[in-house]
Motif scaffolding. Sequence first.
Motif, mmCIF file in Angstrom:
data_model
loop_
_atom_site.group_PDB
_atom_site.id
_atom_site.type_symbol
_atom_site.label_atom_id
_atom_site.label_comp_id
_atom_site.label_asym_id
_atom_site.label_seq_id
_atom_site.Cartn_x
_atom_site.Cartn_y
_atom_site.Cartn_z
ATOM 1 N N MET A 1 16.881 -16.609 -3.971
ATOM 2 C CA MET A 1 16.227 -15.301 -4.883
ATOM 3 C C MET A 1 14.724 -15.013 -4.293
ATOM 4 S SD MET A 1 16.563 -13.088 -6.744
ATOM 5 C CE MET A 1 18.700 -13.264 -7.881
ATOM 6 N N SER A 2 13.425 -16.650 -4.472
ATOM 7 C CA SER A 2 12.215 -15.807 -4.225
ATOM 8 C C SER A 2 11.606 -15.770 -2.814
ATOM 9 C CB SER A 2 11.316 -17.405 -4.307
ATOM 10 O OG SER A 2 12.215 -18.624 -3.471
ATOM 11 N N ASP A 3 13.104 -16.422 -1.631
ATOM 12 C CA ASP A 3 13.209 -15.562 -0.497
ATOM 13 C C ASP A 3 13.055 -13.921 -0.238
ATOM 14 O OD1 ASP A 3 12.464 -17.894 0.784
ATOM 15 O OD2 ASP A 3 14.796 -18.380 0.919
ATOM 16 N N ILE A 4 14.298 -13.758 -1.600
ATOM 17 C CA ILE A 4 14.706 -11.856 -1.720
ATOM 18 C C ILE A 4 13.409 -11.194 -1.970
ATOM 19 C CG2 ILE A 4 16.115 -10.472 -2.866
ATOM 20 C CD1 ILE A 4 18.486 -12.501 -2.692
ATOM 21 N N PHE A 5 12.530 -11.776 -3.082
ATOM 22 C CA PHE A 5 11.587 -11.445 -3.484
ATOM 23 C C PHE A 5 9.981 -11.244 -2.792
ATOM 24 C CE2 PHE A 5 14.205 -11.121 -7.525
ATOM 25 C CZ PHE A 5 13.573 -10.154 -7.635
ATOM 26 N N SER A 6 10.018 -12.218 -1.858
ATOM 27 C CA SER A 6 9.023 -12.540 -0.845
ATOM 28 C C SER A 6 8.919 -12.029 0.671
ATOM 29 C CB SER A 6 8.416 -13.945 -0.205
ATOM 30 O OG SER A 6 9.266 -14.854 0.359
ATOM 31 N N ASN A 7 10.518 -11.049 0.561
ATOM 32 C CA ASN A 7 10.245 -10.651 1.956
ATOM 33 C C ASN A 7 9.593 -8.585 2.124
ATOM 34 O OD1 ASN A 7 11.735 -8.140 3.626
ATOM 35 N ND2 ASN A 7 12.816 -10.206 4.328
ATOM 36 N N SER A 8 9.013 -8.920 2.796
ATOM 37 C CA SER A 8 7.993 -7.759 3.387
ATOM 38 C C SER A 8 8.956 -6.843 3.910
ATOM 39 C CB SER A 8 7.028 -8.091 4.227
ATOM 40 O OG SER A 8 7.460 -8.486 6.035
ATOM 41 N N VAL A 9 9.783 -6.879 4.197
ATOM 42 C CA VAL A 9 10.756 -5.884 4.564
ATOM 43 C C VAL A 9 11.324 -5.379 3.405
ATOM 44 C CG1 VAL A 9 12.742 -4.411 5.878
ATOM 45 C CG2 VAL A 9 11.410 -6.079 6.842
ATOM 46 N N LEU A 10 11.953 -5.893 2.215
ATOM 47 C CA LEU A 10 12.689 -5.854 1.296
ATOM 48 C C LEU A 10 11.203 -4.644 0.748
ATOM 49 C CD1 LEU A 10 14.436 -8.324 0.184
ATOM 50 C CD2 LEU A 10 15.179 -6.112 1.471
ATOM 51 N N GLN B 1 -10.348 -11.443 8.203
ATOM 52 C CA GLN B 1 -10.454 -12.321 8.940
ATOM 53 C C GLN B 1 -8.687 -12.153 8.179
ATOM 54 O OE1 GLN B 1 -12.936 -13.990 6.252
ATOM 55 N NE2 GLN B 1 -14.040 -15.240 8.254
ATOM 56 N N PHE B 2 -8.493 -11.384 7.410
ATOM 57 C CA PHE B 2 -7.266 -10.953 6.280
ATOM 58 C C PHE B 2 -6.775 -9.792 6.831
ATOM 59 C CE2 PHE B 2 -10.293 -13.733 4.128
ATOM 60 C CZ PHE B 2 -9.301 -15.449 4.771
ATOM 61 N N ALA B 3 -7.038 -9.199 7.308
ATOM 62 C CA ALA B 3 -7.228 -7.438 7.846
ATOM 63 C C ALA B 3 -5.685 -6.627 7.590
ATOM 64 C CB ALA B 3 -7.492 -6.496 9.019
ATOM 65 N N PRO B 4 -4.487 -8.117 8.387
ATOM 66 C CA PRO B 4 -3.298 -7.839 8.235
ATOM 67 C C PRO B 4 -2.803 -7.695 6.554
ATOM 68 C CG PRO B 4 -3.344 -8.839 10.445
ATOM 69 C CD PRO B 4 -5.079 -9.382 9.419
ATOM 70 N N THR B 5 -2.872 -8.980 6.268
ATOM 71 C CA THR B 5 -2.460 -8.949 5.171
ATOM 72 C C THR B 5 -2.999 -8.002 4.254
ATOM 73 O OG1 THR B 5 -2.382 -11.189 4.882
ATOM 74 C CG2 THR B 5 -2.375 -10.586 2.866
ATOM 75 N N VAL B 6 -4.583 -8.187 3.778
ATOM 76 C CA VAL B 6 -5.215 -6.600 3.164
ATOM 77 C C VAL B 6 -4.117 -5.098 3.431
ATOM 78 C CG1 VAL B 6 -7.147 -4.725 2.486
ATOM 79 C CG2 VAL B 6 -7.539 -7.313 3.334
ATOM 80 N N LEU B 7 -3.827 -4.916 4.473
ATOM 81 C CA LEU B 7 -3.710 -3.631 5.039
ATOM 82 C C LEU B 7 -2.009 -3.494 4.689
ATOM 83 C CD1 LEU B 7 -4.783 -3.097 8.802
ATOM 84 C CD2 LEU B 7 -5.236 -2.179 6.926
ATOM 85 N N TYR B 8 -1.377 -4.604 4.595
ATOM 86 C CA TYR B 8 -0.212 -4.317 4.379
ATOM 87 C C TYR B 8 -0.097 -4.039 2.586
ATOM 88 C CZ TYR B 8 4.567 -7.069 2.276
ATOM 89 O OH TYR B 8 5.732 -6.807 1.870
ATOM 90 N N TYR B 9 -0.775 -5.127 1.857
ATOM 91 C CA TYR B 9 -0.877 -4.589 0.309
ATOM 92 C C TYR B 9 -1.221 -3.255 0.064
ATOM 93 C CZ TYR B 9 0.734 -9.543 -0.845
ATOM 94 O OH TYR B 9 0.861 -10.556 -0.458
ATOM 95 N N VAL B 10 -2.629 -2.894 0.851
ATOM 96 C CA VAL B 10 -2.445 -1.632 0.855
ATOM 97 C C VAL B 10 -1.705 -0.711 0.623
ATOM 98 C CG1 VAL B 10 -4.313 0.415 1.735
ATOM 99 C CG2 VAL B 10 -5.243 -1.666 1.462
ATOM 100 N N GLU B 11 -0.982 -0.930 1.487
ATOM 101 C CA GLU B 11 0.466 0.474 1.883
ATOM 102 C C GLU B 11 1.684 0.263 1.526
ATOM 103 O OE1 GLU B 11 3.666 0.981 5.931
ATOM 104 O OE2 GLU B 11 3.101 -1.169 4.920
ATOM 105 N N LEU B 12 1.575 -1.573 0.486
ATOM 106 C CA LEU B 12 2.444 -1.066 -0.755
ATOM 107 C C LEU B 12 2.174 -0.433 -1.912
ATOM 108 C CD1 LEU B 12 3.344 -5.279 -1.135
ATOM 109 C CD2 LEU B 12 4.684 -3.101 -0.060
ATOM 110 N N ALA B 13 0.491 0.156 -2.074
ATOM 111 C CA ALA B 13 -0.276 0.532 -3.509
ATOM 112 C C ALA B 13 0.450 1.905 -3.038
ATOM 113 C CB ALA B 13 -1.217 0.485 -3.592
#
Length: 259
Positions: free
Chosen positions: A1-10, A82-94
């Motif tokens: 279940m945790s893998d489902i909620f942490s899946n970036s595509v989902l 240093q963390f650009a991919p992660t930052v951009l990912y969460y900006v995209e989600l928002a």
Amino acid sequence: MSDIFSNSVLQSFIFSPLMGVLFGALFAGLSAKPTGAAPRTIIETRTVYIERSTRQKKSQSDGGEIYGFAILLFFVAWKYLQFAPTVLYYVELALVSMLSFGLACFTVSTIKAHYIDTNWALRVVVPTVILGLCLLILAKAKRVITPDLVELAGKSNVIEFFMELTQYGRFFSVFHIVGLCLLIFIAIIGTLSLLHYLALMNLRSDSPISGVWSFITRVTFRFSSRGVYVLSLILLGVSAFIVDGTIAQWITPAKATGN
């Protein structure tokens, strides 16, 4: 279940839009259909609201130190990379959540017959379109962040990092973070403008939470003018040229083109 909620595509294509839709449906669906006595147009509704409210406007101006701001900007740019991919990912989600929120609000409000003239629709559609354009520009920002740039930022301190870069690389790093901050700022403005007209729309009929709609309308009032849309579109164009390195390329000598 945790893998489902942490899946970036989902998260990107299911959970983030779903959150926006749920909040949008909740936000737009709590008020009843307007009665025949309710104000029909935006101008009438705003006039009634202004007559019921008192607003205080305050302006503040800060004169920061230029050098201190420049040092902070370089540090933020280095840390961000240093963390650009992660930052951009969460900006995209928002951004996806904001866009889904706008679409859901528009759909539910249309079903409940809140829109009587085209002005109501436009005042919700335009900021929603702005949020969609923010996503397109964010895609450009993601494409220009290369793995070697992220790796270099991660294995060096701020001074070493900028010393290793070319002149173009330094300009690009600083301008890119400025453009990204500008993009986030535009998205916030678009969301607040959207919230203003949705809250104003809900004030056209009685509701148990009319006080909440009144509060939201009051705090977002400054984002309710058409000039905000024009400014947002102009800033979007500026942001698009900044985040992808175009501006950095323009001000860098032709011989210095690499990071």
